[in-house]
Design a protein around this motif. Structure first.
Motif, PDB file in Angstrom:
ATOM      1  N   VAL A  20       0.867  -1.182   0.000  1.00  0.00           N
ATOM      2  CA  VAL A  20       0.000   0.000   0.000  1.00  0.00           C
ATOM      3  C   VAL A  20       0.901   1.229   0.000  1.00  0.00           C
ATOM      4  O   VAL A  20       2.046   1.176   0.488  1.00  0.00           O
ATOM      5  CB  VAL A  20      -0.993   0.011   1.185  1.00  0.00           C
ATOM      6  CG1 VAL A  20      -1.988  -1.131   1.085  1.00  0.00           C
ATOM      7  CG2 VAL A  20      -0.280  -0.015   2.499  1.00  0.00           C
ATOM      8  N   PRO A  21       0.429   2.337  -0.557  1.00  0.00           N
ATOM      9  CA  PRO A  21       1.273   3.530  -0.623  1.00  0.00           C
ATOM     10  C   PRO A  21       1.829   3.979   0.728  1.00  0.00           C
ATOM     11  O   PRO A  21       2.978   4.428   0.803  1.00  0.00           O
ATOM     12  CB  PRO A  21       0.333   4.581  -1.219  1.00  0.00           C
ATOM     13  CG  PRO A  21      -0.608   3.782  -2.067  1.00  0.00           C
ATOM     14  CD  PRO A  21      -0.827   2.512  -1.288  1.00  0.00           C
ATOM     15  N   SER A  22       1.061   3.824   1.793  1.00  0.00           N
ATOM     16  CA  SER A  22       1.560   4.241   3.107  1.00  0.00           C
ATOM     17  C   SER A  22       2.760   3.397   3.548  1.00  0.00           C
ATOM     18  O   SER A  22       3.668   3.897   4.206  1.00  0.00           O
ATOM     19  CB  SER A  22       0.454   4.189   4.160  1.00  0.00           C
ATOM     20  OG  SER A  22      -0.052   2.875   4.291  1.00  0.00           O
ATOM     21  N   GLU A  23       2.786   2.114   3.187  1.00  0.00           N
ATOM     22  CA  GLU A  23       3.951   1.271   3.490  1.00  0.00           C
ATOM     23  C   GLU A  23       5.183   1.789   2.755  1.00  0.00           C
ATOM     24  O   GLU A  23       6.269   1.854   3.332  1.00  0.00           O
ATOM     25  CB  GLU A  23       3.704  -0.177   3.063  1.00  0.00           C
ATOM     26  CG  GLU A  23       2.755  -0.961   3.908  1.00  0.00           C
ATOM     27  CD  GLU A  23       2.517  -2.354   3.340  1.00  0.00           C
ATOM     28  OE1 GLU A  23       2.667  -3.305   4.123  1.00  0.00           O
ATOM     29  OE2 GLU A  23       2.213  -2.492   2.139  1.00  0.00           O
ATOM     30  N   LEU A  24       5.002   2.128   1.490  1.00  0.00           N
ATOM     31  CA  LEU A  24       6.117   2.663   0.712  1.00  0.00           C
ATOM     32  C   LEU A  24       6.604   3.977   1.306  1.00  0.00           C
ATOM     33  O   LEU A  24       7.804   4.206   1.438  1.00  0.00           O
ATOM     34  CB  LEU A  24       5.697   2.867  -0.743  1.00  0.00           C
ATOM     35  CG  LEU A  24       5.543   1.600  -1.570  1.00  0.00           C
ATOM     36  CD1 LEU A  24       4.779   1.879  -2.856  1.00  0.00           C
ATOM     37  CD2 LEU A  24       6.904   1.004  -1.867  1.00  0.00           C
ATOM     38  N   SER A  25       5.658   4.812   1.669  1.00  0.00           N
ATOM     39  CA  SER A  25       5.998   6.100   2.267  1.00  0.00           C
ATOM     40  C   SER A  25       6.802   5.909   3.542  1.00  0.00           C
ATOM     41  O   SER A  25       7.835   6.557   3.750  1.00  0.00           O
ATOM     42  CB  SER A  25       4.710   6.880   2.547  1.00  0.00           C
ATOM     43  OG  SER A  25       4.980   8.079   3.196  1.00  0.00           O
ATOM     44  N   VAL A  30       9.379   9.201   3.211  1.00  0.00           N
ATOM     45  CA  VAL A  30       8.920  10.365   2.447  1.00  0.00           C
ATOM     46  C   VAL A  30       7.460  10.625   2.790  1.00  0.00           C
ATOM     47  O   VAL A  30       6.763   9.756   3.316  1.00  0.00           O
ATOM     48  CB  VAL A  30       9.087  10.171   0.924  1.00  0.00           C
ATOM     49  CG1 VAL A  30      10.545  10.002   0.546  1.00  0.00           C
ATOM     50  CG2 VAL A  30       8.275   9.005   0.415  1.00  0.00           C
ATOM     51  N   THR A  31       7.003  11.816   2.478  1.00  0.00           N
ATOM     52  CA  THR A  31       5.618  12.182   2.793  1.00  0.00           C
ATOM     53  C   THR A  31       4.644  11.420   1.902  1.00  0.00           C
ATOM     54  O   THR A  31       5.013  10.930   0.829  1.00  0.00           O
ATOM     55  CB  THR A  31       5.385  13.689   2.599  1.00  0.00           C
ATOM     56  OG1 THR A  31       5.544  13.999   1.207  1.00  0.00           O
ATOM     57  CG2 THR A  31       6.345  14.521   3.449  1.00  0.00           C
ATOM     58  N   ARG A  32       3.409  11.355   2.349  1.00  0.00           N
ATOM     59  CA  ARG A  32       2.362  10.695   1.561  1.00  0.00           C
ATOM     60  C   ARG A  32       2.173  11.417   0.215  1.00  0.00           C
ATOM     61  O   ARG A  32       1.951  10.788  -0.809  1.00  0.00           O
ATOM     62  CB  ARG A  32       1.032  10.669   2.321  1.00  0.00           C
ATOM     63  CG  ARG A  32       1.090   9.992   3.685  1.00  0.00           C
ATOM     64  CD  ARG A  32       1.171   8.481   3.566  1.00  0.00           C
ATOM     65  NE  ARG A  32       0.761   7.797   4.774  1.00  0.00           N
ATOM     66  CZ  ARG A  32       1.589   7.323   5.682  1.00  0.00           C
ATOM     67  NH1 ARG A  32       2.873   7.482   5.560  1.00  0.00           N
ATOM     68  NH2 ARG A  32       1.130   6.675   6.731  1.00  0.00           N
TER      69      ARG A  32
END
Length: 107
Positions: A20-25, A30-32
């Motif tokens: 999920v994008p939040s995991e990558l962030s 880096v910021t969402r």
């Protein structure tokens, strides 16, 4: 290919799964908003794909495409050679081994 985009691709490849994008962030610190921009660019280039999670349609899953995977395979040797050229000249063999151990602890 910017460093940020490269890091997203490598994070996806290293995880071996959709994220999920939040995991990558979180993984890349880096910021969402920044991750969203990186994903938009990578998706437009055909390097990643975003799909709804079939188990929870409120979540978006990010996956490497075959093109993204191929890009990593093609660029990794150049990336690795560049790191060796810049780090290898400044660190002894023992220090390089210590650095590898420390970096592996982070993952």
């Amino acid at each position: 290919m910017t460093l940020g985009r490269w890091c997203v691709l490598v994070a996806l490849k290293s995880s071996g799964k959709a994220m999920v994008p939040s995991e990558l962030s979180d993984d890349l610190a880096v910021t969402r908003a920044n991750i969203s921009n990186l994903l938009n660019t990578l998706e437009q280039a055909g390097r990643i794909r975003r799909n709804f999670d079939p188990a929870n349609r409120r979540r978006i899953l990010v996956r490497l495409t075959p093109e993204g995977d191929e890009l990593i395979s093609n660029v990794w040797p150049v990336y690795e050679q560049t790191i060796v050229q810049h780090v290898g000249n400044k660190l002894s063999q023992n220090e390089q081994e210590q650095l590898k151990v420390l970096l592996n602890k982070l993952y």
